[in-house]
Motif scaffolding. Structure first.
Motif, PDB file in Angstrom:
ATOM      1  N   PHE A  74       0.838  -1.205   0.000  1.00  0.00           N
ATOM      2  CA  PHE A  74       0.000   0.000   0.000  1.00  0.00           C
ATOM      3  C   PHE A  74       0.870   1.250   0.000  1.00  0.00           C
ATOM      4  O   PHE A  74       0.691   2.149  -0.829  1.00  0.00           O
ATOM      5  CB  PHE A  74      -0.929   0.011   1.225  1.00  0.00           C
ATOM      6  N   TRP A  75       1.818   1.317   0.932  1.00  0.00           N
ATOM      7  CA  TRP A  75       2.653   2.513   1.023  1.00  0.00           C
ATOM      8  C   TRP A  75       3.566   2.666  -0.190  1.00  0.00           C
ATOM      9  O   TRP A  75       3.857   3.792  -0.608  1.00  0.00           O
ATOM     10  CB  TRP A  75       3.478   2.488   2.305  1.00  0.00           C
ATOM     11  N   LYS A  76       3.998   1.574  -0.769  1.00  0.00           N
ATOM     12  CA  LYS A  76       4.855   1.646  -1.957  1.00  0.00           C
ATOM     13  C   LYS A  76       4.108   2.198  -3.168  1.00  0.00           C
ATOM     14  O   LYS A  76       4.678   2.897  -4.004  1.00  0.00           O
ATOM     15  CB  LYS A  76       5.394   0.250  -2.310  1.00  0.00           C
ATOM     16  N   ASN A  77       2.815   1.881  -3.261  1.00  0.00           N
ATOM     17  CA  ASN A  77       2.085   2.138  -4.506  1.00  0.00           C
ATOM     18  C   ASN A  77       0.940   3.134  -4.405  1.00  0.00           C
ATOM     19  O   ASN A  77       0.380   3.532  -5.425  1.00  0.00           O
ATOM     20  CB  ASN A  77       1.524   0.810  -5.042  1.00  0.00           C
ATOM     21  N   ALA A  78       0.573   3.548  -3.201  1.00  0.00           N
ATOM     22  CA  ALA A  78      -0.631   4.383  -3.034  1.00  0.00           C
ATOM     23  C   ALA A  78      -0.494   5.739  -3.718  1.00  0.00           C
ATOM     24  O   ALA A  78       0.571   6.354  -3.713  1.00  0.00           O
ATOM     25  CB  ALA A  78      -0.916   4.577  -1.555  1.00  0.00           C
TER      26      ALA A  78
END
Length: 347
Positions: free
Chosen positions: A57-61
């Motif tokens: 999530f944090w990599k791609n949000a």
């Protein structure tokens, strides 16, 4: 029991998944996790055993889309410029509040998709959060067993409800605000529950902190560098903060050496041995220049000085011997700090 506390701080929360991955790397079992605001979201995924999903999530949000930002809330800012980032954050918040807030529709949707209440309730890990009820300004410290069935995503939304969002009701059709307005870093939740070791991951958030009832049981992990704005949409900065969380936490858990970089731990004997080839005049010059008390401090600070000059990355655990060898290979003429390192005696 060992607990993890995740403080509030908006998008800076990316730092916390990096921190948790360092706990996994060091094989430290976490028995319970509590958090405020974004920390409550991160904590819920961790308690569910969904750290990989949280990392992705944090990599791609797309934070701008998630927060329903329109273009006027976003401008290009160098997140390494602390002053400009702070000014930008204030301007951003002011614009949003002036527009009477942003919709939390996308955030609600995210929570409904990512939060698996069954996994949280069935988890052996304790899970809790903080929010504040507006009606009587009462802070609510809630563990999962205190939360109404089917409502955990709503409690998380209540814990994250900063003034940037449009006025909305949660849980029991009442108004709640971000838990950071009372306790941004709820270490006492776990201490009162009988935890004997608590790690607190702070992320430069804005809010109020409560004094720990037993600070000797608390280890604080905090960023070694500025994390940027709490509403930053800069993907590269978010990814950098994930790595920073990992390496800062690894440094704390492994008790590594270093001030601005991370070095493997070596006994003082090795530092004294390295310094044997240095004449007294040069040794004192280095100690005076870097305000050092012993050979270990002198060598580490001299190495870090050169590492900054030579653009070494923070995101690595270094061997002092390897860095010294690299400096010895440099042929161009440099100042007395380079001379000092080149004269260190490697056996």
């Amino acid at each position: 029991m060992t607990g993890l506390v995740l403080a509030g701080g908006g998008v800076k929360g990316a730092y916390q998944i990096g921190a948790y991955l360092a706990f996994k790397k060091c094989h430290i079992k976490i028995d319970g996790v509590v958090g405020t605001s974004i920390g409550s979201f991160n904590g819920a995924l961790i308690a569910s055993g969904m750290e990989l999903e949280l990392y992705n999530f944090w990599k791609n949000a797309d934070i701008g889309e998630l927060l329903n930002f329109n273009q006027k809330y976003i401008k290009s800012v160098n997140d390494k410029d602390i002053f400009k980032s702070l000014i930008y954050g204030i301007e951003q918040m002011t614009l949003i509040i002036k527009d009477k807030g942003i919709k939390n529709d996308n955030l609600r949707k995210l929570l409904s998709e990512m939060i698996d209440e069954k996994k949280i309730r069935n988890s052996k890990m304790d899970y809790g959060l903080v929010t504040v009820r507006v009606k009587d300004l009462k802070p609510l410290y809630l563990f999962k067993e205190d939360m109404l069935e089917g409502k955990i995503p709503e409690y998380i939304l209540a814990s994250c409800n900063l003034p940037v969002f449009k006025k909305d009701t949660f849980i029991d059709n009442k108004y709640y605000i971000d838990g950071g307005f009372y306790d941004i870093n709820p270490v006492n939740m776990l201490l009162k529950k009988g935890y004997d070791k608590v790690y607190s991951v702070e992320i430069q958030g804005i809010g109020f902190s409560r004094k720990a009832i037993d600070k000797n049981k608390v280890t604080i992990i905090k960023p070694s560098k500025f994390l940027g704005s709490m509403l930053s949409v800069n993907k590269s900065k978010i990814n950098e903060n994930i790595k920073l969380g990992y390496y800062d936490t690894l440094k704390t858990l492994k008790n590594y050496d270093g001030y601005n970089f991370i070095f493997k731990k070596y006994h003082n004997f090795w530092y004294n041995t390295l310094a044997k080839g240095i004449n007294e005049e040069l040794r004192e010059k280095i100690k005076h220049y870097f305000h050092c008390k012993d050979n270990k401090e002198s060598i580490i600070k001299a190495l870090e000085y050169i590492m900054v000059k030579e653009n070494y990355t923070y995101f690595e655990v270094y061997s002092i011997f390897k860095v010294i060898r690299n400096v010895k290979k440099m042929t161009k003429k440099q100042n007395f700090v380079y001379e000092f390192v080149r004269k260190l005696k490697i056996i």
